[in-house]
Enzyme design. Structure first.
Site, mmCIF file in Angstrom:
data_model
loop_
_atom_site.group_PDB
_atom_site.id
_atom_site.type_symbol
_atom_site.label_atom_id
_atom_site.label_comp_id
_atom_site.label_asym_id
_atom_site.label_seq_id
_atom_site.Cartn_x
_atom_site.Cartn_y
_atom_site.Cartn_z
ATOM 1 N N LYS A 42 0.810 -1.210 0.000
ATOM 2 C CA LYS A 42 0.000 0.000 0.000
ATOM 3 C C LYS A 42 0.852 1.272 0.000
ATOM 4 O O LYS A 42 0.423 2.308 -0.486
ATOM 5 C CB LYS A 42 -0.928 0.033 1.221
ATOM 6 C CG LYS A 42 -1.848 -1.164 1.400
ATOM 7 C CD LYS A 42 -2.869 -1.298 0.296
ATOM 8 C CE LYS A 42 -4.052 -2.189 0.661
ATOM 9 N NZ LYS A 42 -3.744 -3.602 0.863
HETATM 10 C C1 LIG Z 1 -4.476 -4.713 0.563
HETATM 11 C C2 LIG Z 1 -3.775 -5.997 0.581
HETATM 12 C C3 LIG Z 1 -4.136 -7.042 -0.284
HETATM 13 C C4 LIG Z 1 -5.306 -6.912 -1.236
HETATM 14 O O1 LIG Z 1 -5.065 -5.976 -2.257
HETATM 15 P P1 LIG Z 1 -6.283 -5.363 -3.087
HETATM 16 O O2 LIG Z 1 -5.700 -4.253 -3.878
HETATM 17 O O3 LIG Z 1 -7.283 -4.886 -2.081
HETATM 18 O O4 LIG Z 1 -6.819 -6.473 -3.932
HETATM 19 C C5 LIG Z 1 -3.381 -8.201 -0.254
HETATM 20 N N1 LIG Z 1 -2.354 -8.346 0.594
HETATM 21 C C6 LIG Z 1 -1.968 -7.366 1.436
HETATM 22 C C7 LIG Z 1 -0.830 -7.600 2.341
HETATM 23 C C8 LIG Z 1 -2.666 -6.162 1.460
HETATM 24 O O5 LIG Z 1 -2.301 -5.187 2.315
#
Ligand SMILES: *Cc1c(COP(=O)(O)O)cnc(C)c1O
Length: 455
Positions: A109
């Protein structure tokens, strides 16, 4: 570049107009009216930031100069701890990991939210105003957002997380940032409840009249374009191959960025959606069934989602960009709790995507197998993709995404391999810090009141 909405394809908004908005007024999500084309040969021998500049500039050029964007990108990634920012590592011939764990909060993120933070700061200098960031998190978005916005006093940040349903480390990362502009709200419900409250407040006139509400969830378009970069970056590291990507998925943001990369000219073969037990994406892609389902808690909490917001963007694409069909589908889904896609639309999904889901036991088993075979410790989200990577037995090139540092999920890691992974000092320091959060019931009015009192 102009932007339309998945529920109104005649819309033509500027990037500045959609930058602070998550949802369009009609309830849809923004998409560019056309896909810019990128010549990969022009990206060779460039730094991560310079590759990002080429990819992102076409989307923002009416509102940001190339020089400004360059500065924004340089600042965004200066704190990342790996010189390659998003390194690709080879596990064995044709099997690779794209590691997205080198940002300040140790999950993928950061790649988008650090960018969004700087983008907002530059934009607010040009057009000063106070804004309120409102977001729901299943764990990682919240801390990445809090760390991206914590020093900007023009931005108040309200983050909703499901109380007791994020990992202890994720919770600490959010609640120990003691800044006046940060408000952590723990909702007595699950992630889908949090997301629903946020979506409702975004179209609430009383709130809109008091403040400029801003979305930082993965429905924000600027986040998705920042994520497109590392798919190109993987190709540049591996070179000359049609890559298959395996993407652990929840809200469908990360993998949709891969789809965008494909649309912009990156030679991607197939995209594989990996999920945990919450397998709504698998049932949509394989059978065309979109049903309201209850969220189960798993070892991979950031993927404990049964309503994948960004999938609406894929629906729009697979409906040939016909927003009427998107509206009809959601009218029916909201009325009956389910929607069945036609066989031609399912065929379209299947042309692009595969999908699989694994349960908690398989998750732990995969972490253990990967550790034994490659001496590599993966977090439980990453493991949902690695299971497939391990099973692949062909001549194609497979890249699976490592989405979070395993130290954020040490309970699961310890269960899987019998020991905890080393905790980076920045994370272990959090344990002594005081936590700040407000626990609220799963009730829209109460959250609204809290917001109105604090903005
Ligand atoms: C947010 C997240 C996901 C999922 O990603 P999306 O973009 O919501 O599909 C998977 N793994 C981790 C560690 C995340 O933080």
């Amino acid at each position: 570049m102009k932007y339309l909405s998945t529920r109104d394809n005649s819309l033509k908004k500027s990037f500045n107009e959609i930058l602070y908005q998550g949802l369009s007024k009609d309830g849809g999500l923004y998409l560019p009216v056309e896909w810019p084309n990128i010549d990969i040969h022009n990206l060779e021998n460039k730094s991560y930031e310079d590759v990002a500049l080429e990819i992102i500039f076409p989307f923002v050029k009416e509102n940001f100069s190339k020089g400004e964007l360059q500065n924004i990108l340089n600042e965004s990634y200066s704190t990342f701890s790996h010189e390659k920012k998003a390194p690709v590592k080879e596990l064995q011939t044709n099997k690779y990991i794209l590691e997205l764990i080198y940002g300040p909060t140790y999950a993928f993120k950061d790649y988008a939210l650090q960018f969004l933070g700087k983008l907002f700061s530059y934009s607010l200098i040009k057009n000063p105003k106070k804004i309120t960031v409102l977001g729901a998190t299943s764990g990682d978005t919240g801390s990445a957002a809090i760390h991206a916005f914590k020093t900007n006093q023009d931005i108040n940040v309200f983050i909703l997380h499901p109380h007791g349903k994020v990992s202890p480390m994720q919770q600490k990362q959010m609640t120990t940032v003691n800044e006046e502009n940060i408000f952590n709200i723990a909702i007595e419900g699950n992630f889908d409840d949090c997301q629903k409250i946020v979506k409702t407040l975004f179209i609430d006139d009383e709130i809109q009249n008091k403040t400029s509400l801003t979305a930082i969830n993965s429905i924000n378009w600027a986040r998705l374009i920042a994520q497109v970069v590392y798919y190109f970056w993987s190709h540049l590291q591996i070179k000359n191959k049609d890559i298959n990507f395996i993407v652990p998925s929840g809200n469908f943001g990360n993998i949709f960025s891969a789809y965008v990369a494909k649309k912009m000219g990156l030679p991607i073969n197939r995209l594989h959606v990996a999920t945990n037990k919450n397998d709504i994406l698998k049932s949509i892609i394989t059978h065309g069934q979109m049903n309201k389902k209850i969220v189960s808690q798993t070892f991979s909490p950031s993927m404990d989602i049964q309503i994948s917001s960004n999938f609406e963007r894929q629906m729009f694409e697979s409906f040939d960009r016909d927003s009427n069909q998107v509206n009809n589908a959601f009218n029916e889904f909201n009325k009956t709790g389910s929607y069945q896609f036609s066989s031609s639309v399912i065929d379209n999904f299947k042309k692009i995507y595969d999908a699989s889901s694994i349960n908690d036991d398989e998750t732990l088993d995969t972490i253990s197998k990967i550790f034994k075979k490659y001496n590599y410790i993966s977090d439980p989200h990453t493991a949902t993709g690695f299971k497939l990577l391990m099973d692949k037995n062909d001549d194609e090139t497979w890249v699976s995404l490592a989405c979070a540092h395993p130290a954020k999920f040490n309970t699961a890691v310890e269960k899987a391999i019998g020991k905890a992974t080393d905790i980076p000092i920045e994370l272990s320091n959090l344990f002594d810090k005081k936590e700040n959060m407000t626990i609220l019931p799963n009730n829209i009015q109460e959250v609204k009141n809290y917001l109105l009192q604090n903005i």
